[in-house]
Design a protein around this motif. Structure first.
Motif, short mmCIF file in Angstrom:
data_model
loop_
_atom_site.label_atom_id
_atom_site.label_comp_id
_atom_site.label_asym_id
_atom_site.label_seq_id
_atom_site.Cartn_x
_atom_site.Cartn_y
_atom_site.Cartn_z
N ARG A 241 9.74 -15.43 -27.62
CA ARG A 241 8.54 -15.15 -28.41
C ARG A 241 8.91 -15.42 -29.86
N VAL A 242 8.14 -16.29 -30.50
CA VAL A 242 8.44 -16.72 -31.87
C VAL A 242 7.17 -16.63 -32.71
N GLY B 39 3.24 -18.28 -39.07
CA GLY B 39 2.55 -17.00 -39.10
C GLY B 39 1.78 -16.64 -37.84
N ARG B 40 1.80 -17.50 -36.83
CA ARG B 40 1.10 -17.22 -35.57
C ARG B 40 2.11 -16.94 -34.46
N ARG B 41 1.74 -16.04 -33.56
CA ARG B 41 2.60 -15.74 -32.42
C ARG B 41 2.56 -16.89 -31.43
N ALA B 42 3.73 -17.22 -30.89
CA ALA B 42 3.82 -18.32 -29.93
C ALA B 42 4.87 -18.02 -28.88
N LEU B 43 4.72 -18.68 -27.76
CA LEU B 43 5.73 -18.66 -26.70
C LEU B 43 6.48 -19.98 -26.80
N ARG B 44 7.80 -19.90 -26.92
CA ARG B 44 8.61 -21.12 -26.92
C ARG B 44 9.24 -21.26 -25.54
N VAL B 45 9.05 -22.44 -24.95
CA VAL B 45 9.65 -22.80 -23.67
C VAL B 45 10.70 -23.86 -23.96
N GLU B 46 11.93 -23.61 -23.55
CA GLU B 46 13.01 -24.58 -23.76
C GLU B 46 13.71 -24.84 -22.43
N VAL B 47 13.99 -26.10 -22.17
CA VAL B 47 14.80 -26.48 -21.02
C VAL B 47 15.95 -27.32 -21.55
N THR B 48 17.15 -26.85 -21.31
CA THR B 48 18.36 -27.55 -21.75
C THR B 48 19.06 -28.11 -20.52
N ASP B 49 19.49 -29.37 -20.62
CA ASP B 49 20.25 -30.00 -19.55
C ASP B 49 21.45 -30.70 -20.17
N ALA B 50 22.29 -31.28 -19.33
CA ALA B 50 23.53 -31.91 -19.81
C ALA B 50 23.34 -33.36 -20.23
N GLY B 51 22.12 -33.84 -20.28
CA GLY B 51 21.86 -35.20 -20.74
C GLY B 51 21.43 -36.11 -19.60
N THR C 229 2.68 -32.28 -24.31
CA THR C 229 2.15 -32.49 -25.66
C THR C 229 0.71 -31.97 -25.76
N ALA C 230 -0.10 -32.23 -24.75
CA ALA C 230 -1.49 -31.81 -24.77
C ALA C 230 -1.64 -30.28 -24.73
N LEU C 231 -0.76 -29.60 -24.01
CA LEU C 231 -0.89 -28.16 -23.84
C LEU C 231 -0.23 -27.34 -24.94
N SER C 232 0.70 -27.93 -25.66
CA SER C 232 1.46 -27.16 -26.65
C SER C 232 0.94 -27.39 -28.06
N ALA C 233 1.21 -26.39 -28.91
CA ALA C 233 0.88 -26.52 -30.32
C ALA C 233 1.79 -27.56 -30.98
N ARG C 234 3.01 -27.60 -30.49
CA ARG C 234 3.99 -28.59 -30.93
C ARG C 234 5.12 -28.61 -29.92
N CYS C 235 5.84 -29.72 -29.88
CA CYS C 235 6.95 -29.84 -28.95
C CYS C 235 7.95 -30.85 -29.50
N GLY C 236 9.14 -30.86 -28.92
CA GLY C 236 10.13 -31.79 -29.40
C GLY C 236 11.38 -31.79 -28.55
N ILE C 237 12.37 -32.51 -29.06
CA ILE C 237 13.65 -32.68 -28.38
C ILE C 237 14.75 -32.41 -29.40
N ASP D 2 6.07 -25.15 -27.99
CA ASP D 2 5.51 -23.90 -28.48
C ASP D 2 4.05 -23.82 -28.07
N LEU D 3 3.67 -22.71 -27.45
CA LEU D 3 2.28 -22.47 -27.06
C LEU D 3 1.80 -21.23 -27.80
N PHE D 4 0.72 -21.38 -28.57
CA PHE D 4 0.19 -20.22 -29.30
C PHE D 4 -0.31 -19.19 -28.31
N ILE D 5 -0.02 -17.90 -28.61
CA ILE D 5 -0.43 -16.83 -27.71
C ILE D 5 -1.43 -15.87 -28.36
N ALA D 6 -1.68 -16.03 -29.61
CA ALA D 6 -2.68 -15.17 -30.28
C ALA D 6 -3.20 -15.86 -31.50
#
Length: 138
Positions: free
Chosen positions: A75-76, A80-92, A114-122, A134-138
């Motif tokens: 939870r991040v 200034g907005r609350r968001a849920l951060r989803v991260e998936v880490t792999d070995a490459g 990309t369509a569902l998140s407020a922002r995303c990246g690698i 990151d998905l906004f939750i409030a």
């Protein structure tokens, strides 16, 4: 052109889950994520979007990357907005990216994220690659 700076304040890493490199892993992790998000009191809409993002990022890691994979939910605050951060880490990457044999069935995962998140990246680091959203939750 001016660059827009986003500020992210991490509240805490709330849930970390190793992901088995096996065919049934996505379903098992989705059930775990659903329970965690219900415990956190997130709305049904946010939960459904988060489950789809988790599915897409995990599937990409299991199909295209080397193990081990780890899912992290946090939870991040983003700008200034609350968001849920989803991260998936792999070995490459396990193999070079190829065009799917049947594009109607493959290759839409990142577009969905990309369509569902407020922002995303690698984030590429010495331990592998982390795909995040990151998905906004409030």
């Amino acid at each position: 052109m001016t660059a827009q700076l986003n500020t992210v304040a991490h509240l805490a890493v709330d849930h970390v889950s190793p992901v088995p490199h096996s065919p049934g892993a996505v379903a098992v992790v989705r059930r775990r994520v659903r329970a965690v998000l219900a415990e956190w009191g997130l709305s049904g809409d946010v939960t459904m979007d988060a489950l789809l993002v988790v599915s897409e990022l995990l599937t990409n890691a299991l199909v295209h990357a080397l193990p081990p994979a780890t899912l992290r939910l946090s939870r991040v605050h983003v700008d200034g907005r609350r968001a849920l951060r989803v991260e998936v880490t792999d070995a490459g990457r396990a193999l070079p990216v190829r065009q799917p044999a049947c594009p109607e069935e493959h290759g839409r995962g990142i577009a969905i994220v990309t369509a569902l998140s407020a922002r995303c990246g690698i984030h590429v680091h010495t331990g592998g690659i982390t795909h995040w959203a990151d998905l906004f939750i409030a």
